[in-house]
Design a protein around this motif. Structure first.
Motif, PDB file in Angstrom:
ATOM      1  N   UNK A   2       7.939  37.015  -7.744  1.00 27.37           N
ATOM      2  CA  UNK A   2       8.340  35.760  -7.355  1.00 27.37           C
ATOM      3  C   UNK A   2       8.596  34.715  -8.320  1.00 27.37           C
ATOM      4  N   UNK A   3       7.372  34.450  -8.775  1.00 25.10           N
ATOM      5  CA  UNK A   3       7.400  33.481  -9.814  1.00 25.10           C
ATOM      6  C   UNK A   3       8.024  33.684 -11.122  1.00 25.10           C
ATOM      7  N   UNK A   4       8.161  34.796 -11.448  1.00 26.69           N
ATOM      8  CA  UNK A   4       8.930  35.149 -12.684  1.00 26.69           C
ATOM      9  C   UNK A   4      10.360  35.076 -12.348  1.00 26.69           C
ATOM     10  N   UNK A  34      10.586  20.111 -12.577  1.00 24.70           N
ATOM     11  CA  UNK A  34      11.294  18.979 -11.730  1.00 24.70           C
ATOM     12  C   UNK A  34      12.598  19.158 -10.969  1.00 24.70           C
ATOM     13  N   UNK A  35      12.908  20.356 -10.842  1.00 27.71           N
ATOM     14  CA  UNK A  35      14.423  20.429 -10.342  1.00 27.71           C
ATOM     15  C   UNK A  35      14.041  20.222  -8.760  1.00 27.71           C
ATOM     16  N   UNK A  36      14.985  19.623  -8.228  1.00 28.19           N
ATOM     17  CA  UNK A  36      14.660  19.214  -6.933  1.00 28.19           C
ATOM     18  C   UNK A  36      15.506  19.899  -5.792  1.00 28.19           C
ATOM     19  N   UNK A  37      15.173  19.992  -4.684  1.00 24.23           N
ATOM     20  CA  UNK A  37      15.684  20.864  -3.751  1.00 24.23           C
ATOM     21  C   UNK A  37      17.166  20.748  -3.558  1.00 24.23           C
ATOM     22  N   UNK A  38      17.574  19.503  -3.616  1.00 25.24           N
ATOM     23  CA  UNK A  38      19.016  18.939  -3.420  1.00 25.24           C
ATOM     24  C   UNK A  38      19.863  19.698  -4.686  1.00 25.24           C
ATOM     25  N   UNK A  72       8.514  23.740  -9.110  1.00 28.35           N
ATOM     26  CA  UNK A  72       8.885  22.629  -8.158  1.00 28.35           C
ATOM     27  C   UNK A  72       8.158  22.576  -6.942  1.00 28.35           C
ATOM     28  N   UNK A  73       7.657  21.544  -6.077  1.00 26.80           N
ATOM     29  CA  UNK A  73       6.918  21.575  -5.080  1.00 26.80           C
ATOM     30  C   UNK A  73       7.221  22.636  -4.134  1.00 26.80           C
ATOM     31  N   UNK A  74       8.482  22.827  -3.805  1.00 29.10           N
ATOM     32  CA  UNK A  74       8.934  23.758  -2.861  1.00 29.10           C
ATOM     33  C   UNK A  74       8.704  25.210  -3.053  1.00 29.10           C
ATOM     34  N   UNK A  75       8.899  25.438  -4.349  1.00 29.33           N
ATOM     35  CA  UNK A  75       8.289  26.776  -4.926  1.00 29.33           C
ATOM     36  C   UNK A  75       6.896  27.213  -4.813  1.00 29.33           C
ATOM     37  N   UNK A  76       6.156  26.081  -5.082  1.00 26.93           N
ATOM     38  CA  UNK A  76       4.691  26.221  -4.897  1.00 26.93           C
ATOM     39  C   UNK A  76       4.215  26.249  -3.527  1.00 26.93           C
ATOM     40  N   UNK A  94      13.388  32.449 -14.152  1.00 26.05           N
ATOM     41  CA  UNK A  94      14.343  33.006 -14.589  1.00 26.05           C
ATOM     42  C   UNK A  94      15.864  32.013 -13.969  1.00 26.05           C
ATOM     43  N   UNK A  95      15.585  31.874 -12.811  1.00 24.21           N
ATOM     44  CA  UNK A  95      16.663  31.124 -11.863  1.00 24.21           C
ATOM     45  C   UNK A  95      16.893  29.928 -12.239  1.00 24.21           C
ATOM     46  N   UNK A  96      15.544  29.090 -12.549  1.00 23.27           N
ATOM     47  CA  UNK A  96      15.617  27.717 -12.950  1.00 23.27           C
ATOM     48  C   UNK A  96      16.231  27.618 -13.965  1.00 23.27           C
TER      49      UNK A  96
END
Length: 144
Positions: free
Chosen positions: A24-26, A47-51, A2-6, A30-32
């Motif tokens: 961090x990426x791994x 595509x998971x959004x921040x909300x 997602x954009x916020x992770x990038x 796992x979390x997503x």
């Protein structure tokens, strides 16, 4: 991702090592994947959004963390060991490598004992073996 992770990773590039960023990426992956599996979202991982993250409760996060039991961590290590063609890599070897490196860097056995969760300092002393380089330096120092 997602954009916020990038964006987070991009902001940390100059401050963190590549290995730390990869970790961090791994962790995010796992979390997503857990969010999708537990039906917190119907979106795909990227595509998971921040909300979705903002509505998670502490209990839900604790549930995620409790999924990381000893066997699931062993399976993750096995998966990546196979992927990187490192069959000898195990949780035990990583723990031993950490402890040896920690001792070499810090030379603080009581803290190492706490880090490893040992009840006896005798158990921790296993990790305080001398390397060939340390023995060589000790012999060379005798000549001074």
């Amino acid at each position: 991702m997602p954009w916020f992770v990038t964006e987070f990773i991009d902001n940390k590039k100059r401050k963190l090592s590549p290995t730390t960023l990869l970790n961090y990426c791994h962790d995010y992956i796992i979390f997503f994947d857990w969010l999708v599996t537990e039906n917190f979202t119907t979106a795909k991982r990227k595509d998971i959004d921040l909300a979705t993250l903002e509505i998670l409760t502490i209990r839900e996060i604790e549930n995620f963390l409790s999924c990381l039991n000893q066997r699931s961590i062993e399976k993750l290590i096995e998966k990546y060991a196979t992927a990187f063609e490192k069959p000898a890599l195990t949780v035990h070897s990583l723990r031993h490598s950490f402890a040896t490196r920690y001792h070499l860097e810090n030379n603080d056995v009581p803290r190492l004992k706490n880090q490893l969760g040992h009840s006896s300092i005798q158990t921790t002393m296993i990790y305080t073996h001398l390397t060939d380089e340390e023995m060589r330096k000790a012999v060379n120092n005798m000549d001074k």
